[in-house]
Design an enzyme around this catalytic site. Structure first.
Site, PDB file in Angstrom:
ATOM      1  N   ARG A  15      -3.774  38.689  26.021  1.00  0.00           N
ATOM      2  CA  ARG A  15      -4.995  37.976  26.404  1.00  0.00           C
ATOM      3  C   ARG A  15      -5.960  38.024  25.224  1.00  0.00           C
ATOM      4  O   ARG A  15      -6.059  39.055  24.537  1.00  0.00           O
ATOM      5  CB  ARG A  15      -5.658  38.619  27.620  1.00  0.00           C
ATOM      6  CG  ARG A  15      -4.993  38.340  28.948  1.00  0.00           C
ATOM      7  CD  ARG A  15      -5.168  36.887  29.404  1.00  0.00           C
ATOM      8  NE  ARG A  15      -4.619  36.634  30.725  1.00  0.00           N
ATOM      9  CZ  ARG A  15      -3.395  36.159  30.961  1.00  0.00           C
ATOM     10  NH1 ARG A  15      -2.580  35.884  29.969  1.00  0.00           N
ATOM     11  NH2 ARG A  15      -2.993  35.934  32.204  1.00  0.00           N
TER      12      ARG A  15
ATOM     13  N   GLU B 172     -10.380  30.150  26.186  1.00  0.00           N
ATOM     14  CA  GLU B 172      -9.427  29.023  26.071  1.00  0.00           C
ATOM     15  C   GLU B 172      -9.915  27.854  26.910  1.00  0.00           C
ATOM     16  O   GLU B 172     -10.465  28.068  27.987  1.00  0.00           O
ATOM     17  CB  GLU B 172      -8.050  29.465  26.593  1.00  0.00           C
ATOM     18  CG  GLU B 172      -7.418  30.535  25.743  1.00  0.00           C
ATOM     19  CD  GLU B 172      -6.128  31.092  26.365  1.00  0.00           C
ATOM     20  OE1 GLU B 172      -5.645  30.537  27.370  1.00  0.00           O
ATOM     21  OE2 GLU B 172      -5.628  32.081  25.843  1.00  0.00           O
TER      22      GLU B 172
ATOM     23  N   HIS C 241      -1.295  29.026  24.224  1.00  0.00           N
ATOM     24  CA  HIS C 241      -0.953  29.830  25.415  1.00  0.00           C
ATOM     25  C   HIS C 241       0.342  29.333  26.078  1.00  0.00           C
ATOM     26  O   HIS C 241       0.333  28.885  27.227  1.00  0.00           O
ATOM     27  CB  HIS C 241      -2.112  29.827  26.420  1.00  0.00           C
ATOM     28  CG  HIS C 241      -2.049  30.981  27.386  1.00  0.00           C
ATOM     29  ND1 HIS C 241      -3.161  31.609  27.884  1.00  0.00           N
ATOM     30  CD2 HIS C 241      -0.993  31.626  27.964  1.00  0.00           C
ATOM     31  CE1 HIS C 241      -2.804  32.572  28.720  1.00  0.00           C
ATOM     32  NE2 HIS C 241      -1.482  32.599  28.782  1.00  0.00           N
TER      33      HIS C 241
HETATM   34  C1  DGY Z   1       0.570  34.939  32.599  1.00  0.00           C
HETATM   35  O1  DGY Z   1       1.479  34.800  33.416  1.00  0.00           O
HETATM   36  O2  DGY Z   1      -0.305  35.790  32.708  1.00  0.00           O
HETATM   37  C2  DGY Z   1       0.552  33.978  31.452  1.00  0.00           C
HETATM   38  O3  DGY Z   1      -0.416  34.313  30.539  1.00  0.00           O
HETATM   39  C3  DGY Z   1       0.355  32.572  31.950  1.00  0.00           C
HETATM   40  O4  DGY Z   1      -0.696  32.563  32.820  1.00  0.00           O
END
Ligand code: DGY
Length: 322
Positions: free
Chosen positions: A241, A270, A288
């Protein structure tokens, strides 16, 4: 006869196979346009719903959860990360929350490796030279990157994804080091070297790959002081993240040459990422897509539906978070 299938608010467009199963097993409120709902829309659309199937793009904080109708009994997220959901607030309202672990570890690890290779071998600059027809001549000293093979890889967060990254990295003869809240079992370590603190890990990380969740404790975990502990010329990779990284500190280290490059798939705020990243040649950036394979997105959807179906048939869901 009364309809017993749960009404499910599905916030984003999901893969076809997942939506087909949703239609069979539930009464879904789908989002074919795949528009990101505002908070007000989400609360509105949840009226009369038994469950919500959100993704990480919906912020289900305490105030949103407090405004959901009483009918909502479950939030089955289409994500492994759950930093967008206030688990405590959900528990207080008697709402069960689940996520989708395991099924995206391989896909995310692939992207971590891609970022490592792309950042180290200057893939972004090379691709630009080709696409802009500005590649002039081969030269022995042109576009030199750094080699991945045989280097030390530091993994922050040795959970499911971190362990797959370690396994794949061994294919590049990397020496794997890691930091985790606690040491993992020796068979899972598979020779990886444990560091009890992040500060101990960093000097051993020619490549640093981040795999810890975003929590208040990990916010800006990678800051200026910690970047200074990395070897000069290190490469930082993030598929977890954006919140785990202090953008200004990372950008400063990329400009100063302290870091050779960064490979990033996740960002603060984002999709409106820090513009500094775009301006630098030594960033390899992806939007992402860690879990974005057909196989994995199907599997995530099915896993969310397995959780949903367990909850509405009175069983304990496999991936309960609260
Ligand atoms: C997750 O599954 O957390 C990925 O980052 C996609 O949302």
């Amino acid at each position: 006869m009364q309809e017993s299938r749960p009404v499910v608010l599905v916030t984003r467009k999901l893969p076809d196979a997942v939506e087909e199963r949703l239609r069979r097993e539930c009464r879904p409120r789908l989002n074919p346009q795949d528009r990101v709902y505002t908070t007000e829309e989400l609360i509105d659309l949840a009226q009369g719903a038994d469950a919500i199937l959100p993704s990480h793009t919906e912020q289900l904080n305490a105030s949103v959860i407090g405004s959901l109708p009483d009918s909502v009994r479950a939030i089955c997220s289409f994500s492994v990360g759950y930093d967008h959901i206030d688990l405590q607030a959900a528990r207080e309202r008697g709402i069960v929350v689940t996520n989708t672990p395991d099924v995206l570890s391989d896909a995310t690890a692939e992207i971590a490796l891609l970022l490592m290779l792309g950042a180290a071998r200057r893939a972004h600059e090379g691709a630009q030279l080709i696409r802009t027809a500005t590649w002039r001549e081969w030269s022995p000293t042109y576009q030199l990157g750094i080699q991945v093979t045989g280097k030390r890889l530091g993994i922050v967060g040795m959970g499911r994804v971190g362990q797959v990254v370690a396994k794949r990295a061994r294919g590049f003869d990397m020496e794997v080091h890691y930091h985790n809240r606690s040491r993992i079992a020796p068979d899972l370590e598979a020779g990886a070297i444990y560091h009890a603190t992040l500060e101990d890990l960093l000097p051993h990380s020619d490549f640093l790959s981040i795999h810890c969740p975003a929590t208040p404790d990990t916010r800006h975990l990678l800051n200026a002081e910690r970047i200074a502990l990395l070897p000069d010329g290190a490469v930082v990779v993030n598929t977890a993240r954006g919140a785990v990284v202090d953008d200004d500190a990372l950008i400063h280290a990329l400009i100063s040459g302290k870091l050779f490059a960064a490979g990033l798939d996740v960002f603060n705020n984002e999709p409106n990422i820090h513009p500094g990243y775009r301006e630098l040649p030594n960033t390899f950036l992806l939007p992402h897509i860690g879990s974005a394979t057909r196989e994995t997105r199907d599997a995530m959807g099915f896993r969310a539906l397995d959780n949903l179906s367990a909850i509405f048939s009175g069983r304990e869901p496999r991936d309960r978070l609260n």
